[in-house]
Write a protein that holds these residues in place. Structure first.
Motif, PDB file in Angstrom:
ATOM      1  N   GLU A 603       0.807  -1.228   0.000  1.00 28.55           N
ATOM      2  CA  GLU A 603       0.000   0.000   0.000  1.00 28.55           C
ATOM      3  C   GLU A 603       0.837   1.274   0.000  1.00 28.55           C
ATOM      4  O   GLU A 603       0.506   2.219  -0.718  1.00 28.55           O
ATOM      5  N   PRO A 604       1.956   1.385   0.767  1.00 28.68           N
ATOM      6  CA  PRO A 604       2.749   2.616   0.715  1.00 28.68           C
ATOM      7  C   PRO A 604       3.288   2.919  -0.690  1.00 28.68           C
ATOM      8  O   PRO A 604       3.461   4.087  -1.040  1.00 28.68           O
ATOM      9  N   VAL A 605       3.543   1.882  -1.481  1.00 28.69           N
ATOM     10  CA  VAL A 605       4.018   2.104  -2.858  1.00 28.69           C
ATOM     11  C   VAL A 605       2.894   2.693  -3.707  1.00 28.69           C
ATOM     12  O   VAL A 605       3.111   3.618  -4.505  1.00 28.69           O
ATOM     13  N   LEU A 606       1.669   2.186  -3.535  1.00 35.42           N
ATOM     14  CA  LEU A 606       0.536   2.734  -4.277  1.00 35.42           C
ATOM     15  C   LEU A 606       0.298   4.189  -3.892  1.00 35.42           C
ATOM     16  O   LEU A 606      -0.006   5.026  -4.752  1.00 35.42           O
ATOM     17  N   VAL A 607       0.430   4.490  -2.606  1.00 36.28           N
ATOM     18  CA  VAL A 607       0.267   5.882  -2.159  1.00 36.28           C
ATOM     19  C   VAL A 607       1.327   6.771  -2.815  1.00 36.28           C
ATOM     20  O   VAL A 607       1.028   7.874  -3.291  1.00 36.28           O
ATOM     21  N   GLN A 608       2.581   6.292  -2.841  1.00 34.53           N
ATOM     22  CA  GLN A 608       3.656   7.059  -3.486  1.00 34.53           C
ATOM     23  C   GLN A 608       3.371   7.275  -4.967  1.00 34.53           C
ATOM     24  O   GLN A 608       3.600   8.368  -5.510  1.00 34.53           O
ATOM     25  N   LEU A 609       2.850   6.259  -5.636  1.00 31.86           N
ATOM     26  CA  LEU A 609       2.531   6.389  -7.060  1.00 31.86           C
ATOM     27  C   LEU A 609       1.437   7.427  -7.291  1.00 31.86           C
ATOM     28  O   LEU A 609       1.506   8.215  -8.241  1.00 31.86           O
ATOM     29  N   ILE A 610       0.424   7.446  -6.427  1.00 24.47           N
ATOM     30  CA  ILE A 610      -0.642   8.452  -6.574  1.00 24.47           C
ATOM     31  C   ILE A 610      -0.074   9.856  -6.392  1.00 24.47           C
ATOM     32  O   ILE A 610      -0.372  10.771  -7.170  1.00 24.47           O
ATOM     33  N   HIS A 611       0.767  10.039  -5.369  1.00 28.06           N
ATOM     34  CA  HIS A 611       1.391  11.353  -5.168  1.00 28.06           C
ATOM     35  C   HIS A 611       2.257  11.733  -6.375  1.00 28.06           C
ATOM     36  O   HIS A 611       2.253  12.895  -6.808  1.00 28.06           O
ATOM     37  N   SER A 612       3.002  10.775  -6.910  1.00 26.96           N
ATOM     38  CA  SER A 612       3.874  11.052  -8.057  1.00 26.96           C
ATOM     39  C   SER A 612       3.062  11.448  -9.283  1.00 26.96           C
ATOM     40  O   SER A 612       3.448  12.357 -10.027  1.00 26.96           O
ATOM     41  N   VAL A 613       1.932  10.765  -9.507  1.00 30.99           N
ATOM     42  CA  VAL A 613       1.095  11.083 -10.667  1.00 30.99           C
ATOM     43  C   VAL A 613       0.450  12.457 -10.495  1.00 30.99           C
ATOM     44  O   VAL A 613       0.368  13.241 -11.456  1.00 30.99           O
ATOM     45  N   ASN A 614       0.010  12.790  -9.289  1.00 25.90           N
ATOM     46  CA  ASN A 614      -0.529  14.131  -9.044  1.00 25.90           C
ATOM     47  C   ASN A 614       0.527  15.200  -9.298  1.00 25.90           C
ATOM     48  O   ASN A 614       0.254  16.249  -9.889  1.00 25.90           O
ATOM     49  N   GLN A 615       1.743  14.922  -8.839  1.00 20.33           N
ATOM     50  CA  GLN A 615       2.836  15.864  -9.092  1.00 20.33           C
ATOM     51  C   GLN A 615       3.124  15.981 -10.585  1.00 20.33           C
ATOM     52  O   GLN A 615       3.392  17.073 -11.098  1.00 20.33           O
ATOM     53  N   LEU A 616       3.033  14.876 -11.296  1.00 26.17           N
ATOM     54  CA  LEU A 616       3.248  14.884 -12.743  1.00 26.17           C
ATOM     55  C   LEU A 616       2.202  15.759 -13.440  1.00 26.17           C
ATOM     56  O   LEU A 616       2.528  16.528 -14.359  1.00 26.17           O
ATOM     57  N   ALA A 617       0.964  15.662 -12.998  1.00 28.72           N
ATOM     58  CA  ALA A 617      -0.103  16.485 -13.577  1.00 28.72           C
ATOM     59  C   ALA A 617       0.169  17.968 -13.347  1.00 28.72           C
ATOM     60  O   ALA A 617      -0.037  18.797 -14.249  1.00 28.72           O
ATOM     61  N   MET A 618       0.649  18.313 -12.150  1.00 30.96           N
ATOM     62  CA  MET A 618       0.943  19.717 -11.856  1.00 30.96           C
ATOM     63  C   MET A 618       2.148  20.209 -12.651  1.00 30.96           C
ATOM     64  O   MET A 618       2.177  21.363 -13.108  1.00 30.96           O
ATOM     65  N   GLU A 619       3.150  19.356 -12.847  1.00 33.06           N
ATOM     66  CA  GLU A 619       4.309  19.742 -13.660  1.00 33.06           C
ATOM     67  C   GLU A 619       3.891  19.980 -15.103  1.00 33.06           C
ATOM     68  O   GLU A 619       4.379  20.909 -15.757  1.00 33.06           O
ATOM     69  N   THR A 620       2.980  19.142 -15.602  1.00 33.89           N
ATOM     70  CA  THR A 620       2.478  19.318 -16.965  1.00 33.89           C
ATOM     71  C   THR A 620       1.784  20.664 -17.096  1.00 33.89           C
ATOM     72  O   THR A 620       1.997  21.400 -18.075  1.00 33.89           O
ATOM     73  N   ARG A 621       0.984  21.006 -16.090  1.00 36.92           N
ATOM     74  CA  ARG A 621       0.289  22.297 -16.112  1.00 36.92           C
ATOM     75  C   ARG A 621       1.300  23.438 -16.111  1.00 36.92           C
ATOM     76  O   ARG A 621       1.131  24.437 -16.819  1.00 36.92           O
ATOM     77  N   LYS A 622       2.369  23.303 -15.318  1.00 39.51           N
ATOM     78  CA  LYS A 622       3.365  24.360 -15.224  1.00 39.51           C
ATOM     79  C   LYS A 622       4.131  24.531 -16.531  1.00 39.51           C
ATOM     80  O   LYS A 622       4.334  25.646 -17.014  1.00 39.51           O
ATOM     81  N   VAL A 623       4.532  23.411 -17.131  1.00 39.45           N
ATOM     82  CA  VAL A 623       5.313  23.471 -18.371  1.00 39.45           C
ATOM     83  C   VAL A 623       4.456  23.949 -19.535  1.00 39.45           C
ATOM     84  O   VAL A 623       4.897  24.733 -20.383  1.00 39.45           O
ATOM     85  N   MET A 624       3.212  23.480 -19.576  1.00 37.79           N
ATOM     86  CA  MET A 624       2.324  23.802 -20.691  1.00 37.79           C
ATOM     87  C   MET A 624       1.473  25.040 -20.413  1.00 37.79           C
ATOM     88  O   MET A 624       0.440  25.229 -21.036  1.00 37.79           O
ATOM     89  N   LYS A 625       1.881  25.855 -19.456  1.00 37.98           N
ATOM     90  CA  LYS A 625       1.088  27.022 -19.075  1.00 37.98           C
ATOM     91  C   LYS A 625       0.855  27.917 -20.290  1.00 37.98           C
ATOM     92  O   LYS A 625       1.778  28.299 -21.001  1.00 37.98           O
ATOM     93  N   GLY A 626      -0.411  28.256 -20.533  1.00 36.27           N
ATOM     94  CA  GLY A 626      -0.760  29.087 -21.682  1.00 36.27           C
ATOM     95  C   GLY A 626      -0.898  28.307 -22.957  1.00 36.27           C
ATOM     96  O   GLY A 626      -1.169  28.868 -24.012  1.00 36.27           O
ATOM     97  N   ASN A 627      -0.711  26.968 -22.905  1.00 38.44           N
ATOM     98  CA  ASN A 627      -0.812  26.159 -24.123  1.00 38.44           C
ATOM     99  C   ASN A 627      -1.686  24.946 -23.826  1.00 38.44           C
ATOM    100  O   ASN A 627      -1.232  23.809 -23.802  1.00 38.44           O
ATOM    101  N   HIS A 628      -2.957  25.195 -23.536  1.00 39.75           N
ATOM    102  CA  HIS A 628      -3.871  24.120 -23.123  1.00 39.75           C
ATOM    103  C   HIS A 628      -4.425  23.408 -24.362  1.00 39.75           C
ATOM    104  O   HIS A 628      -5.568  23.602 -24.762  1.00 39.75           O
ATOM    105  N   SER A 629      -3.589  22.621 -24.954  1.00 45.90           N
ATOM    106  CA  SER A 629      -4.001  21.877 -26.138  1.00 45.90           C
ATOM    107  C   SER A 629      -4.839  20.682 -25.719  1.00 45.90           C
ATOM    108  O   SER A 629      -4.890  20.295 -24.548  1.00 45.90           O
ATOM    109  N   ARG A 630      -5.518  20.071 -26.697  1.00 50.86           N
ATOM    110  CA  ARG A 630      -6.328  18.881 -26.407  1.00 50.86           C
ATOM    111  C   ARG A 630      -5.448  17.749 -25.891  1.00 50.86           C
ATOM    112  O   ARG A 630      -5.855  16.985 -25.014  1.00 50.86           O
ATOM    113  N   LYS A 631      -4.251  17.661 -26.434  1.00 49.11           N
ATOM    114  CA  LYS A 631      -3.348  16.581 -26.010  1.00 49.11           C
ATOM    115  C   LYS A 631      -2.968  16.751 -24.541  1.00 49.11           C
ATOM    116  O   LYS A 631      -2.940  15.779 -23.771  1.00 49.11           O
ATOM    117  N   THR A 632      -2.685  17.996 -24.135  1.00 49.34           N
ATOM    118  CA  THR A 632      -2.341  18.255 -22.738  1.00 49.34           C
ATOM    119  C   THR A 632      -3.507  17.933 -21.826  1.00 49.34           C
ATOM    120  O   THR A 632      -3.357  17.289 -20.783  1.00 49.34           O
TER     121      THR A 632
END
Length: 898
Positions: A603-632
């Motif tokens: 279970e701690p590994v699954l929790v870490q994966l959820i946190h990592s994926v949430n962080q990945l989503a926020m990084e995507t938003r930061k990098v793609m800021k102002g470029n909200h394409s359908r792919k993003t």
């Protein structure tokens, strides 16, 4: 070695036909006499002044932003040159009174006094700290640095100088030689602090109430008091008896020469350069030269002659590295020559960087010629290619290739030389006619390069496999095989090299017994987490470590202890955190999906994966800021889906609640409103399932406090969540209130009232024209409704319902055994109305008075608290538009206990 133009001393040593080296350097005079003579205006002639003016140029010259500062190299040195051996700090302040004798020249009484002062300074006891780890050592040095600052700020200048002298002495100690570059960095930090303190102290003495010195001041504008203080510092330092501390401390205050003479710095640099010749250890000497070049570049970068002299002096003594003294030292410390040579790199690289800064191309030619004379030493050659401008190196590519082919490696691998050359060619093009030949010549050497360490390890492992496989002989030799693995991972930190060893993974396959195999896998993962400094996406590393982590995961069963599960999960999580595909977000998410399928039982590994994926989503938003394409947008929704699918598989209900809330916040931040609503609805529907007791650190505890904390965080988020157009006004708040109403609370718990009170805080914030915080690019209800009266009416109805629930609970506390709780809750509710309610409303005003009286009714109210609360109301009444607080204060009596 006699100085030109120096006056001969009357000492007996000056008349001797055979002079010892130290006496010849000083021409028979002691350091204080030299300083005194230099400071005596009578001995300064007009001829000397004119000569100095011609020799020195503008001291205000400074390096530009294109010069890489020492501060940028500091962290790299500290992280690279480490040790696991025990270190020691020996601070010795022994008295030397009575030992100071002067023969030959007469020393003034003033000089004798200063010598005695310094002897007093060095009195005391020996303080030796043994068996220090590297971190302990660094902490102790930092404490000394702070002690220096404290002594200075408390006007204990003598103590400050003593600290600096003792720290400088540590630079003569090479007992743990592989740590020396890091020690140099730590000690010179203290020297830099001392130099800055002395300079600023003298500079402050030059400032009067009307005007301060300009940046390019001249010695003529310095007052006599400041000059006397400056001379006093130099006199004290010149009296330090040991060479290394005397050199370092004087170099640290080199800039202070500006207060005394325009030519002071240009005269001191050659003398300090010559002093280094008296240091016997070549490693200690080269770092002393590096420090002198560093302070020289800071105060007089235009004086290139001193920089060149330091490097050329180093070349003359370079043969000492291969002498018996150094070789014997390396044998004692079990240090190989390749490792020893790398210790020189930071110092040589810095010296050459200073020399090469804006240097003419002809200087590179001279450096190359000197390298040839030394047999094309690989260490020096690499530093030269790293220091000079890329276009200079590129123009001589074929010359450098010839030197690399013929160089004496002395343990410095050739592939690093080709790497340095390649870095230059990436920045500047070589001559067009040479390009093909450069490639051919380099490739001939590159194709011959092999890693002998890996080849030999591979041979040993293959031979062990060959002998241990027949008849499963390995089953009787698990401890020995395990020892081999531990030795390999102890000495190979580069895991791409480790896993490229062909027989390493087949060697692991011999561990057929599950408990032993898991222990070996744990050792490998611990080594990876400890030594892997940077994130990786190397497929060789990923595939191998996924296999190893999978082995650990599959060993978990119903009988596995919780401590063991936590340890295995921590190792796997350490690996997951080190995997990064940069901006290839889709590949990163694919890795997380694969990891979820492989490690679903921890279970701690699954929790870490959820946190990592949430962080990945926020990084995507930061990098793609102002470029909200359908792919993003599609990628973010994929991340959200990953979390939504994974959370229900967790057993801990509060872990699920918090992850629903966190994932909903991430979805909201990425403008995925429907997905955010889904997370929040899931959280609301999960609240009724919260048990009365939960396990915390192996003990059963009531869950009320944890639920209260979660709901308060949830309310903070609900303020910015916009209503769904098809769900009605405040549908999430209403749903949560229904759940709270139906939840079965403990009889002796008041958390339900505290939760309702926090709901009132939320509803009060929702009535504001503009909310106190928002989510970027998400319109909250203040924008959607724009203060519409129907919306405000709905909020008021909810408030009335919540207040009724609170009052009902207060009535149930009317029994004698619960009167104290009733008093506390009444005052708590009163403060909520005071902070968030509109007391111009007559009903609310009367309710607050009733609550005040109820809090005091049975004598359980704290008198001090009631008095302070009333004083606060009276202060509020004096503020603009708060006159109604005056009437309220008159209606709130204070009841004394009888």
């Amino acid at each position: 070695m006699n100085r030109k133009g120096s006056t001969s001393s009357t000492s007996s040593s000056s008349s001797s036909s055979v002079m010892d080296p130290l006496s010849s350097v000083l021409d028979g005079t002691d350091p204080l006499s030299l300083f005194a003579a230099a400071a005596d205006p009578v001995t300064t002639t007009a001829t000397m002044d004119s000569t100095r003016k011609k020799r020195d140029k503008d001291d205000s010259s400074a390096v530009g932003s294109d010069f890489e500062p020492w501060s940028s190299k500091r962290g790299e040195i500290l992280s690279r040159y480490t040790t696991t051996e025990k270190l020691s700090i020996n601070l010795y302040m022994g008295s030397e009174k009575g030992k100071a004798t002067t023969t030959g020249s007469a020393v003034s009484e003033k000089v004798r006094t200063r010598l005695e002062e310094l002897d007093d300074l060095e009195e005391g006891s020996q303080k030796e700290l043994l068996n220090l780890t590297q971190q302990d050592y660094m902490n102790r040095i930092e404490e000394l640095n702070q002690s220096l600052k404290d002594a200075w700020s408390s006007d204990q200048k003598v103590k400050a100088l003593k600290i600096v002298i003792q720290c400088s002495k540590l630079l003569s100690d090479t007992t743990v030689i592989q740590f020396y570059p890091s020690k140099f960095v730590l000690i010179t930090d203290i020297l830099d602090t001392f130099g800055k303190l002395v300079y600023e102290r003298i500079l402050s003495m030059c400032v009067d109430s009307r005007v301060s010195l300009p940046d390019n001041f001249s010695p003529e504008s310095v007052n006599d008091t400041a000059k006397e203080t400056c001379l006093n510092w130099f006199f004290k330092i010149a009296s330090i008896r040991e060479l290394i501390p005397r050199f370092y401390v004087e170099a640290a205050i080199l800039k202070c020469n500006k207060f005394l003479s325009k030519t002071g710095i240009s005269e001191c640099l050659p003398r300090l350069t010559s002093m280094i010749r008296g240091i016997g250890d070549p490693l200690v000497a080269v770092y002393a030269r590096a420090y002198l070049c560093r302070v020289g570049m800071e105060v007089a970068p235009q004086l290139k002659e001193s920089l060149n002299k330091n490097f050329f002096d180093f070349l003359l003594t370079f043969k000492q590295i291969h002498g018996d003294t150094v070789q014997n030292q390396l044998v004692v410390q079990c240090v190989e020559i390749p490792l020893y040579l790398t210790l020189y790199s930071p110092a040589i690289d810095w010296i050459l960087q200073c020399i090469a800064y804006r240097a003419p191309e002809v200087l590179l030619t001279e450096m190359m010629e000197r390298c040839r004379k030394l047999g094309n030493n690989a260490l020096l050659l690499n530093s030269v290619m790293s220091a000079f401008r890329a276009e200079f190196i590129a123009a001589r590519s074929m010359d450098f290739i010839g030197m690399i082919k013929e160089c004496d490696e002395s343990g410095f691998p050739k592939h690093l030389l080709f790497r340095s050359l390649g870095l230059n060619l990436a920045l500047a093009d070589p001559p067009e006619n040479d390009r093909l030949q450069i490639l051919n010549e380099a490739w001939k050497v590159i194709t011959k390069l092999k890693n002998p360490q890996n080849r030999e390890i591979n041979t040993v492992l293959a031979d062990v496999i060959k002998h241990m496989t027949p008849d499963r002989a390995f089953e009787d030799a698990y401890p020995q095989l395990q020892s081999i693995i531990q030795k390999v991972i102890t000495y190979i930190y580069d895991f791409s090299l480790l896993f490229s060893v062909e027989k390493f993974l087949p060697f692991l396959d011999m561990f057929q017994k599950e408990s032993v195999r898991v222990e070996v896998c744990k050792c490998i993962m611990e080594s990876f987490i400890k030594h892997q400094q940077e994130s990786t996406k190397d497929p060789v590393i990923l595939n191998a470590l996924l296999h190893i982590c999978k082995t650990m995961h599959d060993s978990v069963n119903a009988l596995t202890l919780e401590d063991e599960k936590r340890m295995l999960a921590a190792l796997i999580n350490g690996f997951i955190k080190m995997v990064s595909f940069g901006r290839d977000f889709e590949q990163q998410l694919s890795f997380y999906v694969e990891a979820r399928s492989m490690f679903c039982n921890l279970e701690p590994v699954l929790v870490q994966l959820i946190h990592s994926v949430n962080q990945l989503a926020m990084e995507t938003r930061k990098v793609m800021k102002g470029n909200h394409s359908r792919k993003t947008a599609a990628f973010v929704r994929a991340c959200v889906a990953f979390c939504f699918i994974t959370i229900p598989s967790l057993s801990s209900i509060f872990t699920r609640l918090n992850l629903y809330l966190h994932s909903g916040q991430v979805a909201l931040a990425n403008q995925c409103l429907s997905q955010a609503d889904a997370f929040f609805k899931a959280a609301v529907s999960l609240v009724p399932e919260v048990p009365k007791m939960i396990s915390v650190d192996g003990k059963m505890r009531p869950s009320d406090a944890f639920l209260l904390e979660f709901l308060c965080n949830f309310f903070s988020t609900l303020l910015v969540v916009p209503d769904h157009p098809e769900q009605g006004v405040l549908f999430l708040v209403r749903g949560l209130l229904n759940v709270i109403q139906d939840y079965t609370w403990e009889d002796n718990s008041d958390d339900k009232v505290r939760i309702y009170t926090n709901v009132l805080h939320l509803l009060s914030a929702m009535t504001q024209e503009a909310y106190i915080y928002h989510v970027d690019k998400v319109d909250s209800n203040d924008t959607l409704y724009g203060g519409d009266s129907k919306f405000l009416t709905e909020i008021n109805k909810l408030c009335e319902t919540v207040i009724a629930q609170i009052l009902d609970h207060l009535k149930t506390l009317g029994k004698e055994e619960t009167l104290k709780r009733q008093s506390q809750l009444a005052l708590y509710f009163f403060n909520t109305i005071l902070a968030h309610g509109d007391l111009r409303n007559n009903k609310l005003n009367q309710l607050s008075v009733n609550l005040w009286n109820l809090a005091q009714k049975h004598g359980f109210a704290d008198t001090k608290t009631m008095v302070k609360t009333l004083e606060y109301i009276k202060r509020r009444s004096k503020q603009p538009e708060m006159s109604h607080f005056t009437d309220l204060a008159l209606r709130l009596p204070l009841q004394s206990r009888t």
